[in-house]
Scaffold this active site. Structure first.
Site, PDB file in Angstrom:
ATOM      1  N   GLU A  46       1.097  -1.239  -0.043  1.00 39.51           N
ATOM      2  CA  GLU A  46      -0.120   0.113  -0.131  1.00 39.51           C
ATOM      3  C   GLU A  46       0.960   1.215  -0.006  1.00 39.51           C
ATOM      4  OE1 GLU A  46      -1.433   1.006   3.996  1.00 39.51           O
ATOM      5  OE2 GLU A  46      -3.532   1.494   2.959  1.00 39.51           O
ATOM      6  N   ASN A 106      -7.017   6.235  -1.387  1.00 39.55           N
ATOM      7  CA  ASN A 106      -6.031   5.356  -1.186  1.00 39.55           C
ATOM      8  C   ASN A 106      -5.962   4.142  -2.233  1.00 39.55           C
ATOM      9  OD1 ASN A 106      -4.107   3.365  -0.184  1.00 39.55           O
ATOM     10  ND2 ASN A 106      -4.496   3.827   1.868  1.00 39.55           N
ATOM     11  N   LYS A 123      -9.608   2.253  -1.633  1.00 41.00           N
ATOM     12  CA  LYS A 123      -9.551   1.505  -0.380  1.00 41.00           C
ATOM     13  C   LYS A 123     -10.957   2.298   0.402  1.00 41.00           C
ATOM     14  CE  LYS A 123      -6.939   1.195   3.882  1.00 41.00           C
ATOM     15  NZ  LYS A 123      -5.758   1.462   4.728  1.00 41.00           N
ATOM     16  N   GLU A 142      -5.750   8.719   7.750  1.00 42.39           N
ATOM     17  CA  GLU A 142      -6.391   8.302   6.657  1.00 42.39           C
ATOM     18  C   GLU A 142      -7.796   8.772   6.389  1.00 42.39           C
ATOM     19  OE1 GLU A 142      -5.797   4.299   4.805  1.00 42.39           O
ATOM     20  OE2 GLU A 142      -4.679   3.931   6.735  1.00 42.39           O
ATOM     21  N   CYS A 168      -4.740  -3.074   3.114  1.00 41.12           N
ATOM     22  CA  CYS A 168      -4.346  -2.947   4.402  1.00 41.12           C
ATOM     23  C   CYS A 168      -5.596  -3.285   5.172  1.00 41.12           C
ATOM     24  CB  CYS A 168      -3.693  -1.658   4.727  1.00 41.12           C
ATOM     25  SG  CYS A 168      -3.042  -1.701   6.247  1.00 41.12           S
ATOM     26  N   ASN A 193       0.431  -0.922   5.417  1.00 40.59           N
ATOM     27  CA  ASN A 193       1.253  -0.301   6.366  1.00 40.59           C
ATOM     28  C   ASN A 193       0.565  -0.367   7.687  1.00 40.59           C
ATOM     29  OD1 ASN A 193       3.154   2.061   4.650  1.00 40.59           O
ATOM     30  ND2 ASN A 193       1.455   1.098   3.557  1.00 40.59           N
TER      31      ASN A 193
HETATM   32  N1  CDT Z   1      -2.798   1.393   6.247  1.00 43.28           N
HETATM   33  C1  CDT Z   1      -3.762   0.717   7.641  1.00 43.28           C
HETATM   34  O1  CDT Z   1      -4.790   0.512   6.963  1.00 43.28           O
HETATM   35  N2  CDT Z   1      -3.204   0.325   8.599  1.00 43.28           N
HETATM   36  C2  CDT Z   1      -4.138  -0.257   9.786  1.00 43.28           C
HETATM   37  C3  CDT Z   1      -3.416   0.179  10.951  1.00 43.28           C
HETATM   38  C4  CDT Z   1      -3.781   1.357  11.448  1.00 43.28           C
HETATM   39  S1  CDT Z   1      -5.364   1.637  11.905  1.00 43.28           S
HETATM   40  C5  CDT Z   1      -5.445   3.115  12.745  1.00 43.28           C
HETATM   41  C6  CDT Z   1      -4.000  -1.744   9.337  1.00 43.28           C
HETATM   42  O2  CDT Z   1      -5.236  -2.355   9.662  1.00 43.28           O
HETATM   43  O3  CDT Z   1      -3.050  -2.325   9.391  1.00 43.28           O
END
Ligand code: CDT
Length: 312
Positions: A46, A106, A123, A142, A168, A193
């Protein structure tokens, strides 16, 4: 039977001052290693072209613009498209997208072995917050920088393989895999991430890895499909994100998993035949699913009161 050798190309931290050409060069190296090791399809993370910028609050529009791609491919990313086409390798790539009419998503695309974009996803599950929590060293904005995706959860034909896309945080939601499985996805691909420190998340640090793997394995098993997930990980501007890039089998096992928190290619061969025994038995959807009893899933978003059930 469709067999594919798939690579997950894990990318170590991208620092805020690393420019696109430097990042794309790293991605090309990973792609070349993957191809050398027999991969026909490569999964990148991502937001694979920039640092994980939702950690920063800024109102500087030039700075925000610098994180988004207004065309794909564009001159900076073209070398990746060119090299992949030369090698006859398809790929999945996550990036921040700004549309011509000013929307911000995203986004992830899939590119087939002839170099054409054959699928796109924006996303849908955007975690984090949109308010400025200025006391935190790393925020998770985000919800500030992106709109909720408007393309649904799509499955695309990539060189003869049915590939479902997500990104993600989507991997933690069972509905995502099921909606993709109901469209016949053989492989679900995603980049992520996952910072260690997430505002509001209370679980102990070790659970960042276990819940990540659990989500991939459960999604794969419960839907009789393969899942390939690529991390951007390691330390970015002082903020640590987990590695653990992996391929999960339709039986819920981990086929291969990255060992490091930096640039690393892991390769595995997936076989759609392996899904079949699961699809014909415990998860024979046609025979056993009871959607008439799942209505609450679309009628309710949050938790509510029990629905009165008959006690005959
Ligand atoms: N990028 C992403 O969606 N990361 C989320 C963690 C942060 S949620 C505030 C994940 O689910 O890995």
């Amino acid at each position: 039977m469709t067999r594919r050798t798939v690579a997950v190309a894990q990318v170590g931290g991208i620092q805020p001052d690393e420019d696109r050409p430097a990042v794309v060069e790293r991605l090309v190296h990973l792609l070349e290693e993957a191809a050398e090791r027999g991969a026909q399809f490569v999964v990148f993370p991502e937001m694979a072209l920039t640092t994980f910028f939702p950690r920063y609050w800024t109102e500087d529009t030039d700075r925000v613009d610098s994180w988004f791609e207004s065309a794909m491919p564009n001159p900076a990313v073209q070398p990746l498209f060119d090299r992949a086409k030369e090698l006859g390798v398809g790929f999945y790539l996550g990036y921040a997208e700004r549309t011509d009419d000013g929307h911000h998503y995203n986004t992830a695309i899939v590119v087939d072995s002839s170099g054409g974009i054959c699928g796109k996803y924006r996303k849908i599950h955007l975690p984090g917050h949109s308010d400025n929590r200025r006391d935190l060293r790393a925020q998770h904005l985000e919800k500030k920088y992106f709109e909720v995706g408007d393309l649904g959860f799509g499955v695309f034909d990539v060189d003869g393989l049915k590939v479902g896309l997500c990104l993600c945080n989507d991997r933690r939601w069972p509905e995502v895999y099921r909606v993709l499985a109901l469209q016949g996805a053989d492989l679900v691909v995603l980049g992520y991430n996952t910072p260690l420190d997430v505002p509001g998340w209370q679980e102990p640090p070790h659970m960042k890895m276990s819940t990540h793997l659990l989500s991939l394995q459960a999604g794969a098993y419960q839907n009789s499909l393969w899942v390939a997930a690529a991390a951007k990980c390691g330390v970015e501007d002082g903020s640590y994100m987990i590695g653990g890039s992996a391929i999960a089998t339709p039986g819920g096992d981990i086929l291969v998993q990255a060992l490091s928190d930096s640039d690393e290619v892991v390769v595995g061969t997936i076989d759609t035949d392996y899904s079949e025994p699961f699809r014909r038995s415990v998860f024979d959807f046609e025979a056993h699913r009871r959607p008439e009893h799942y209505r609450l899933i679309i009628e309710r978003t949050g938790r509510g009161e029990p629905v009165p059930a008959p006690i005959p």
